[in-house]
Write a protein that holds these residues in place. Structure first.
Motif, mmCIF file in Angstrom:
data_model
loop_
_atom_site.group_PDB
_atom_site.id
_atom_site.type_symbol
_atom_site.label_atom_id
_atom_site.label_comp_id
_atom_site.label_asym_id
_atom_site.label_seq_id
_atom_site.Cartn_x
_atom_site.Cartn_y
_atom_site.Cartn_z
ATOM 1 N N LEU A 1 14.125 -18.937 16.752
ATOM 2 C CA LEU A 1 12.690 -18.781 16.997
ATOM 3 C C LEU A 1 12.476 -18.035 18.311
ATOM 4 O O LEU A 1 12.814 -18.562 19.375
ATOM 5 C CB LEU A 1 12.002 -20.142 17.055
ATOM 6 C CG LEU A 1 11.836 -20.899 15.727
ATOM 7 C CD1 LEU A 1 11.301 -22.303 15.977
ATOM 8 C CD2 LEU A 1 10.906 -20.150 14.785
ATOM 9 N N ALA B 1 10.726 -17.143 21.512
ATOM 10 C CA ALA B 1 9.742 -17.936 22.245
ATOM 11 C C ALA B 1 8.446 -17.176 22.523
ATOM 12 O O ALA B 1 7.345 -17.688 22.285
ATOM 13 C CB ALA B 1 10.352 -18.424 23.558
ATOM 14 N N LEU C 1 11.710 -25.297 19.898
ATOM 15 C CA LEU C 1 12.195 -23.990 20.353
ATOM 16 C C LEU C 1 13.522 -24.113 21.097
ATOM 17 O O LEU C 1 14.419 -23.279 20.946
ATOM 18 C CB LEU C 1 11.151 -23.332 21.244
ATOM 19 C CG LEU C 1 9.911 -22.770 20.542
ATOM 20 C CD1 LEU C 1 8.842 -22.405 21.555
ATOM 21 C CD2 LEU C 1 10.280 -21.551 19.712
ATOM 22 N N TYR D 1 6.365 -16.672 19.447
ATOM 23 C CA TYR D 1 5.895 -17.960 18.930
ATOM 24 C C TYR D 1 4.652 -18.426 19.688
ATOM 25 O O TYR D 1 3.630 -18.785 19.082
ATOM 26 C CB TYR D 1 7.018 -19.001 19.058
ATOM 27 C CG TYR D 1 6.650 -20.360 18.493
ATOM 28 C CD1 TYR D 1 6.994 -20.697 17.189
ATOM 29 C CD2 TYR D 1 5.980 -21.308 19.259
ATOM 30 C CE1 TYR D 1 6.663 -21.935 16.663
ATOM 31 C CE2 TYR D 1 5.645 -22.548 18.746
ATOM 32 C CZ TYR D 1 5.998 -22.863 17.450
ATOM 33 O OH TYR D 1 5.664 -24.095 16.929
ATOM 34 N N TRP D 2 4.735 -18.412 21.015
ATOM 35 C CA TRP D 2 3.608 -18.907 21.808
ATOM 36 C C TRP D 2 2.393 -17.997 21.680
ATOM 37 O O TRP D 2 1.251 -18.475 21.632
ATOM 38 C CB TRP D 2 4.022 -19.049 23.272
ATOM 39 C CG TRP D 2 5.025 -20.134 23.498
ATOM 40 C CD1 TRP D 2 6.304 -19.992 23.951
ATOM 41 C CD2 TRP D 2 4.839 -21.530 23.255
ATOM 42 N NE1 TRP D 2 6.930 -21.213 24.009
ATOM 43 C CE2 TRP D 2 6.052 -22.176 23.591
ATOM 44 C CE3 TRP D 2 3.780 -22.302 22.786
ATOM 45 C CZ2 TRP D 2 6.226 -23.554 23.464
ATOM 46 C CZ3 TRP D 2 3.948 -23.680 22.661
ATOM 47 C CH2 TRP D 2 5.163 -24.283 23.004
ATOM 48 N N LYS E 1 11.069 -18.149 11.603
ATOM 49 C CA LYS E 1 12.459 -18.589 11.777
ATOM 50 C C LYS E 1 13.416 -17.561 11.179
ATOM 51 O O LYS E 1 13.389 -17.290 9.974
ATOM 52 C CB LYS E 1 12.672 -19.954 11.116
ATOM 53 C CG LYS E 1 13.994 -20.598 11.485
ATOM 54 C CD LYS E 1 14.140 -21.966 10.818
ATOM 55 C CE LYS E 1 13.155 -22.961 11.395
ATOM 56 N NZ LYS E 1 13.382 -24.316 10.850
ATOM 57 N N SER F 1 6.355 -28.224 19.946
ATOM 58 C CA SER F 1 7.075 -26.958 19.785
ATOM 59 C C SER F 1 8.125 -26.749 20.865
ATOM 60 O O SER F 1 9.136 -26.064 20.625
ATOM 61 C CB SER F 1 6.084 -25.793 19.817
ATOM 62 O OG SER F 1 5.136 -25.901 18.786
ATOM 63 N N SER G 1 16.274 -24.729 18.565
ATOM 64 C CA SER G 1 16.501 -23.669 17.584
ATOM 65 C C SER G 1 17.383 -22.543 18.106
ATOM 66 O O SER G 1 17.903 -21.742 17.317
ATOM 67 C CB SER G 1 15.158 -23.084 17.129
ATOM 68 O OG SER G 1 14.538 -22.393 18.202
#
Length: 514
Positions: free
Chosen positions: A122, A124, A115, A127-128, A168, A111, A118
Motif C-alpha cells: 500500500l 502511503a 499501512l 492512500y492518505w 493493494k 489505517s 503491509s
C-alpha cells in the motif's frame, strides 16, 4: 436595459463564506499537503503522513465549533426576486459532517497499523491523499443544496474510494473488488444523472428548494411535463439507493469489503453509507416533498427487502469460511441500511413538515449509533486480522482468553447492533426507528423490522458467545499498535457514553434538523 443587465450581472455574483466551508476545505487542503509531502518524506518516516492526516481531520472537525450558533449559507444567487444558495451549514449539515469527519479520523487511525504491516503493498502517500479526498467530498455533500453540487460531492466521495479498494498491489481480490465497485457505481450514477436532467428539464432549476416549489406547481398539470418530473424523481433516487447498499443495488458490498483493506471497508460501511443516506434525505425531503406518494412507498418496500436480504445472508455465513467475519459485517451493514431507510420512508407519509423532520431525526440518531459501534467492530476485526489473516468468525473463539478487553468491547458492540442491553443506545435507536414506522401508519413495515431484529439476534449472539468459549490451543499474546488501540478505545468510550446518556443522540428524533 442597462439597469436590467446590471441586475442580471449582480445576480450571478456569489458570496463566499470561508468559515462555513472550512471543514471540507481543510480536509481537501491537508490531502494535497500529504500528497506533496510524500515526495520529500523518506520511506522510514511515512508514518508522519498518517499523523498529518489524523491532525487534519481533527482540525476539520474542530472547525465545526464556530458554526454551532447559527445557520450560514454561501455561494448564493441573489436578484430577480430569488435567493438560493448552493451551500448551507445548518444543524443537519453539522451533524452529518461531524459523523463523516470523526468516522474518517477513526478509519485513519485503523489505517496506520495496516499501512505499516503491509510494507510496499500500500503506497502511503497515495492512500492518505485518496482517503482525505473522499472525506472532503463526504463532508461537502450534506451542505449541498443544489443537484449539481450534490452529484459532484457524491462523485468526489466515491471516485477516491474506488482507488482505495483496489490500491493493494499484486492482490487480485482487491482489483476484482474495485472493478465490481466501480462498474456498478458508474451505472447507478449514470441513471441518477439522467434523473437529474429530467428534473432540470421539468423545473428549469437545480436548487433544491426551488425544485420543490416548481414540482408543487407541476402537480396541477396533467401532461408530459408531469410524467417527465415523476420519471426524473424515480431515476434520481437510484444513485443514492446504490450508495446506501439498498437491495437490489447491494451486490457489490460483500466482495468489496473483503477485497478492500479493512480500514477502507470500515470507512465505506460508515462514511460511505452516511453519504448515501444524506443525499437521499436531501433529494426526498427537501427537493421532492410533493412527490412523496412516489418515493415514500418505494423506500418502504426497499427498506423491508433490504433488511430481510441483509440479515438472512448474514445468518447463512459459515464460521469457518475465509473472511467470514468481514462478510458477516458486510451483510449486517446491508441489514442495518434497511433499518436506516425506514424513517426516510416514514417521512413520505408525514402529514406536515414537522413530522417529516422528526422521522428524519430518527434516521440521523440511528446513523450516529451505528457509526460508533460498527467502526468499533471493524477495529477489533483489524486487531484479530493482524494474526489471523483469513479473519474467519471461528478465529474469534476464545478471544477473551487472548485479549480480554478486545473481546469485551467487541461483545458490547455486537450487542449494540443487536439492540440488547448493555448496548442501550442500540436498543433505543431501534425503538425510535420502530416508532417512526408506527407513527406513519406503516404497521406492516414495523412487523417486518421486528422479525428482522429477531433474525439478527441469532448471528450477533452466536458471534458474541464464541468470544468467551474455551480457545483451541494456548492463548498467544500480541501487542496491538498504539493507533489501533486508540481507535478501539475511542469507539468503546463513545459506545459506553451513548449507552449511559442516549439522550445525546435520541434528541435528534424529537426536534427539526432543517
Amino acid at each position: 436595459m442597462a439597469a436590467e443587465s446590471a441586475e442580471s450581472a449582480t445576480s450571478l455574483v456569489q458570496s463566499v463564506d470561508w468559515l462555513a466551508i472550512a471543514p471540507p476545505t481543510i480536509t481537501a487542503v491537508v490531502g494535497l499537503v500529504v500528497l506533496v509531502a510524500d515526495l520529500f518524506v523518506k520511506d522510514g518516516r511515512k508514518a508522519l503522513l498518517g499523523w498529518i492526516s489524523v491532525a487534519g481531520l481533527a482540525g476539520a472537525a474542530l472547525a465545526l465549533l464556530p458554526l454551532l450558533n447559527d445557520d450560514r449559507s454561501t455561494f448564493c444567487l441573489t436578484g430577480g426576486g430569488t435567493h438560493a444558495c448552493s451551500y448551507t451549514a445548518d444543524r443537519f449539515t453539522l451533524v452529518i459532517q461531524l459523523l463523516v469527519l470523526v468516522g474518517a479520523l477513526l478509519a485513519a487511525l485503523l489505517s496506520m497499523s495496516t499501512l505499516k504491516d503491509s510494507g510496499d503493498e500500500l503506497p502511503a502517500g497515495e492512500y492518505w491523499f485518496l482517503l482525505l479526498s473522499s472525506a472532503a467530498g463526504a463532508a461537502l455533500l450534506p451542505a449541498s443544496r443544489d443537484l449539481a453540487t450534490l452529484i459532484v460531492a457524491l462523485e468526489v466521495a466515491s471516485l477516491p474510494a474506488f482507488a482505495l479498494v483496489g490500491l493493494k498491489r499484486g492482490d487480485k481480490r482487491s482489483s476484482e473488488a474495485a472493478l465490481k465497485f466501480f462498474l456498478s457505481s458508474v451505472t447507478a450514477t449514470a441513471v441518477s444523472l439522467m434523473g437529474v436532467s429530467f428534473v432540470y428539464a421539468a423545473t428549469g432549476t437545480l436548487h433544491l428548494t426551488e425544485i420543490a416549489t416548481e414540482l408543487q406547481d407541476l402537480q396541477n398539470i396533467d401532461g408530459q411535463l408531469h410524467t417527465l418530473a415523476q420519471t426524473g424523481v424515480a431515476l434520481t433516487l437510484v444513485g443514492f439507493a446504490f450508495k446506501v447498499a439498498a437491495v437490489p443495488f447491494h451486490f457489490w458490498v460483500p466482495d468489496t469489503y473483503v477485497g478492500a483493506p479493512l480500514p477502507v471497508a470500515a470507512y465505506l460501511s460508515v462514511v460511505g453509507k452516511a453519504v448515501g443516506f444524506t443525499g437521499l434525505i436531501l433529494v426526498t425531503v427537501v427537493a421532492f416533498p410533493s412527490y412523496a406518494d412516489v418515493w415514500g412507498p418505494a423506500l418502504a418496500v426497499l427498506a423491508a427487502v433490504t433488511m430481510t436480504a441483509g440479515n438472512v445472508a448474514a445468518l447463512r455465513q459459515q464460521a469457518t469460511r475465509a473472511y467470514s467475519a468481514v462478510r458477516l459485517l458486510a451483510w449486517s451493514s446491508v441489514g442495518q441500511a434497511g433499518y436506516l431507510l425506514v424513517p426516510i420512508a416514514a417521512a413520505g407519509y408525514a402529514d406536515d413538515t414537522a413530522d417529516a423532520e422528526k422521522a428524519i431525526g430518527s434516521t440521523v440518531a440511528y446513523a450516529l449509533m451505528y457509526a460508533a459501534v460498527n467502526l468499533g467492530a471493524f477495529a477489533v476485526a483489524a486487531l484479530v486480522g493482524r494474526t489471523q489473516r483469513l479473519n474467519r468468525v471461528s478465529d474469534y473463539r476464545g478471544l477473551y482468553a487472548r485479549k480480554p478487553l478486545a473481546a469485551l468491547v467487541l461483545g458490547f458492540f455486537l450487542l449494540c447492533l443487536a439492540g440488547l442491553p448493555p448496548g442501550i443506545i442500540g436498543l433505543f435507536a431501534k425503538v425510535t426507528v420502530f416508532s417512526a414506522a408506527v407513527d406513519a401508519g406503516l404497521g406492516w413495515l414495523a412487523v417486518v423490522m421486528a422479525a428482522n431484529v429477531v433474525i439478527a439476534l441469532f448471528y450477533y449472539l452466536q458471534w458474541t458467545a464464541l468470544l468467551f468459549r474455551a480457545p483451541k490451543g494456548e492463548p498467544v499474546e500480541h501487542r496491538a499498535p498504539a493507533p489501533l488501540t486508540a481507535a478501539i478505545a475511542l469507539t468503546a468510550v463513545l459506545g459506553v457514553a451513548l449507552s449511559g446518556a442516549p439522550q445525546l443522540i435520541l434528541r435528534f428524533s424529537d426536534t427539526g434538523l432543517f
